[in-house]
Design an enzyme around this catalytic site. Sequence first.
Site, PDB file in Angstrom:
ATOM      1  N   ASP A  92     -24.346   0.814-109.510  1.00  0.00           N
ATOM      2  CA  ASP A  92     -23.678   0.896-108.222  1.00  0.00           C
ATOM      3  C   ASP A  92     -22.256   0.376-108.401  1.00  0.00           C
ATOM      4  OD1 ASP A  92     -22.998   0.899-105.565  1.00  0.00           O
ATOM      5  OD2 ASP A  92     -24.728  -0.247-104.899  1.00  0.00           O
ATOM      6  N   SER A  93     -21.341   0.848-107.568  1.00  0.00           N
ATOM      7  CA  SER A  93     -19.927   0.502-107.757  1.00  0.00           C
ATOM      8  C   SER A  93     -19.545  -0.848-107.188  1.00  0.00           C
ATOM      9  CB  SER A  93     -19.050   1.570-107.098  1.00  0.00           C
ATOM     10  OG  SER A  93     -19.209   1.523-105.685  1.00  0.00           O
ATOM     11  N   GLY A  94     -20.397  -1.403-106.314  1.00  0.00           N
ATOM     12  CA  GLY A  94     -20.068  -2.651-105.641  1.00  0.00           C
ATOM     13  C   GLY A  94     -19.655  -2.456-104.197  1.00  0.00           C
ATOM     14  N   GLY A  95     -19.403  -1.225-103.797  1.00  0.00           N
ATOM     15  CA  GLY A  95     -18.948  -0.968-102.435  1.00  0.00           C
ATOM     16  C   GLY A  95     -19.949  -1.389-101.382  1.00  0.00           C
ATOM     17  N   PHE A  96     -21.228  -1.155-101.625  1.00  0.00           N
ATOM     18  CA  PHE A  96     -22.245  -1.513-100.644  1.00  0.00           C
ATOM     19  C   PHE A  96     -22.380  -3.021-100.510  1.00  0.00           C
ATOM     20  CE2 PHE A  96     -26.502  -2.468 -99.153  1.00  0.00           C
ATOM     21  CZ  PHE A  96     -26.644  -1.597 -98.091  1.00  0.00           C
ATOM     22  N   ASP A 144     -16.256   3.063-103.169  1.00  0.00           N
ATOM     23  CA  ASP A 144     -16.091   3.633-101.837  1.00  0.00           C
ATOM     24  C   ASP A 144     -16.186   2.521-100.799  1.00  0.00           C
ATOM     25  OD1 ASP A 144     -18.809   3.119-102.286  1.00  0.00           O
ATOM     26  OD2 ASP A 144     -19.413   4.586-100.784  1.00  0.00           O
ATOM     27  N   GLN A 186     -18.934   9.873 -97.640  1.00  0.00           N
ATOM     28  CA  GLN A 186     -19.019   8.964 -96.506  1.00  0.00           C
ATOM     29  C   GLN A 186     -18.752   9.753 -95.218  1.00  0.00           C
ATOM     30  OE1 GLN A 186     -20.079   5.919 -96.247  1.00  0.00           O
ATOM     31  NE2 GLN A 186     -20.214   5.277 -98.383  1.00  0.00           N
ATOM     32  N   GLY A 213     -23.437   5.284 -97.012  1.00  0.00           N
ATOM     33  CA  GLY A 213     -23.265   4.883 -95.624  1.00  0.00           C
ATOM     34  C   GLY A 213     -24.509   4.994 -94.775  1.00  0.00           C
ATOM     35  N   ASP A 263     -32.815   5.305-104.455  1.00  0.00           N
ATOM     36  CA  ASP A 263     -33.090   3.951-104.935  1.00  0.00           C
ATOM     37  C   ASP A 263     -33.404   3.065-103.748  1.00  0.00           C
ATOM     38  OD1 ASP A 263     -30.778   1.650-104.499  1.00  0.00           O
ATOM     39  OD2 ASP A 263     -29.987   3.685-104.284  1.00  0.00           O
ATOM     40  N   CYS A 301     -54.555   5.482-107.853  1.00  0.00           N
ATOM     41  CA  CYS A 301     -53.435   5.021-108.675  1.00  0.00           C
ATOM     42  C   CYS A 301     -53.893   4.727-110.096  1.00  0.00           C
ATOM     43  CB  CYS A 301     -52.812   3.771-108.048  1.00  0.00           C
ATOM     44  SG  CYS A 301     -51.399   3.104-108.965  1.00  0.00           S
ATOM     45  N   CYS A 303     -51.940   2.883-112.330  1.00  0.00           N
ATOM     46  CA  CYS A 303     -51.097   1.828-112.913  1.00  0.00           C
ATOM     47  C   CYS A 303     -51.933   0.728-113.565  1.00  0.00           C
ATOM     48  CB  CYS A 303     -50.179   1.232-111.846  1.00  0.00           C
ATOM     49  SG  CYS A 303     -51.005   0.081-110.719  1.00  0.00           S
ATOM     50  N   CYS A 306     -53.940  -1.432-111.018  1.00  0.00           N
ATOM     51  CA  CYS A 306     -55.124  -0.774-110.457  1.00  0.00           C
ATOM     52  C   CYS A 306     -56.193  -0.512-111.517  1.00  0.00           C
ATOM     53  CB  CYS A 306     -54.729   0.523-109.763  1.00  0.00           C
ATOM     54  SG  CYS A 306     -53.817   0.253-108.219  1.00  0.00           S
ATOM     55  N   HIS A 332     -47.567  -2.299-109.413  1.00  0.00           N
ATOM     56  CA  HIS A 332     -48.269  -1.245-108.670  1.00  0.00           C
ATOM     57  C   HIS A 332     -47.315  -0.463-107.779  1.00  0.00           C
ATOM     58  CE1 HIS A 332     -50.904   0.896-105.949  1.00  0.00           C
ATOM     59  NE2 HIS A 332     -50.203   0.350-104.958  1.00  0.00           N
TER      60      HIS A 332
END
Length: 382
Positions: A92-96, A144, A186, A213, A263, A301, A303, A306, A332
Amino acid sequence: MRESRFSVDATDGPARATTLELPHGTVRTPVYMPVGTQAAVRSVSPLHLADTGTQILLANTYHLSQRPGEKLVAKAGGLHGFMGVDLPILTDSGGFQVFSLEKEVTENGVTFRYEVDGKPTVLTPERSMEIQQALGADIAMVFDECIAFGTDRKYAEASVDRTTRWEARCKEVHTRDDQSLFGIVQGGFWPDLREKSAKAIRDIGFDGYAVGGLSVGEGHDTMCQVLDWTTPHMPVDRPRYLMGVGRPIDLVEGVARGIDMFDCVIQTRHARSGVAWTWRGRIRLTDSRYRSDLYPLDTRCTCYTCRTFSRAYLNHLFRVGEILAATLISVHNIAWFHQFMAEMRTSIEEGRFEAFREEVRRIYPPEPPEPPRKGRRREEDE
């Protein structure tokens, strides 16, 4: 694309099954990416991560530039060497993260104080690219501005134009040939601004395109409306990524509108409070009803958790305060979401996506909006 190839393998309406080949592996979509903000997926070791079926994970520019610093990570062989993970990584760019802090936004970038020690910090498009190229992820995101739900139109208009200029600056200084660069659309909650942003970012030209956004308190229905305004203006021959979204209903509705990648932190954040996601809905393992329940979390499941442990054992771990509980339920939840996305892909390939979509809506109907993220520390979300 930079050292990567992308193909659309099947469609069912707007829903797509695609393949993205990256330097550290092949990603088949629709795909959910676990979040490893601090160069680790909380409570989950790389050995467990491999068992979950994870194809690609996310790490964060903002946090890693502060601790331990991108120079140390680069010296350790980039994020892959530093984390001991041989999987594709997106940063991630850091904008969030900056969005939730007190800050000053100018044409140059964003000035703020780091939330851990109060150190004055300036993050610009050029600085974000410098950090991400040093971190060495397979995919870097442009810098952004993420605006809050409820921001007035006048500010949103100025922000869209400024973000477009920032993204052009990112592309100009991004030189790492083994790293893809994704643009971000955006535009807040106005259809014409979303269209304007999407067309401007498309004209700049990126290896993939994200919708930013959202997941800022707007609710499921509004999220879907924004996607309806946005995805028709995004290139069909590039990956499409919806940032920060990960509930089953949001995933299936995003895919229904042509999104490929997602994500979210809820898979591990919820696990630490005993919440597991299953094909029969969510369950809370701390509930007394599970004290003597010897069934696995989810009988469908496959995993490690489980295959090996019962609900009673997991309930016991929580009751005695054993941190292994968070690890096993995180394993899980991550694995279950990967299986969920794999079944969604199969439904697209077999032309029965709408039936899959209806089943998801039955099990996981839309929920009330979460409180807006503004003012909440990003680290707490992980």
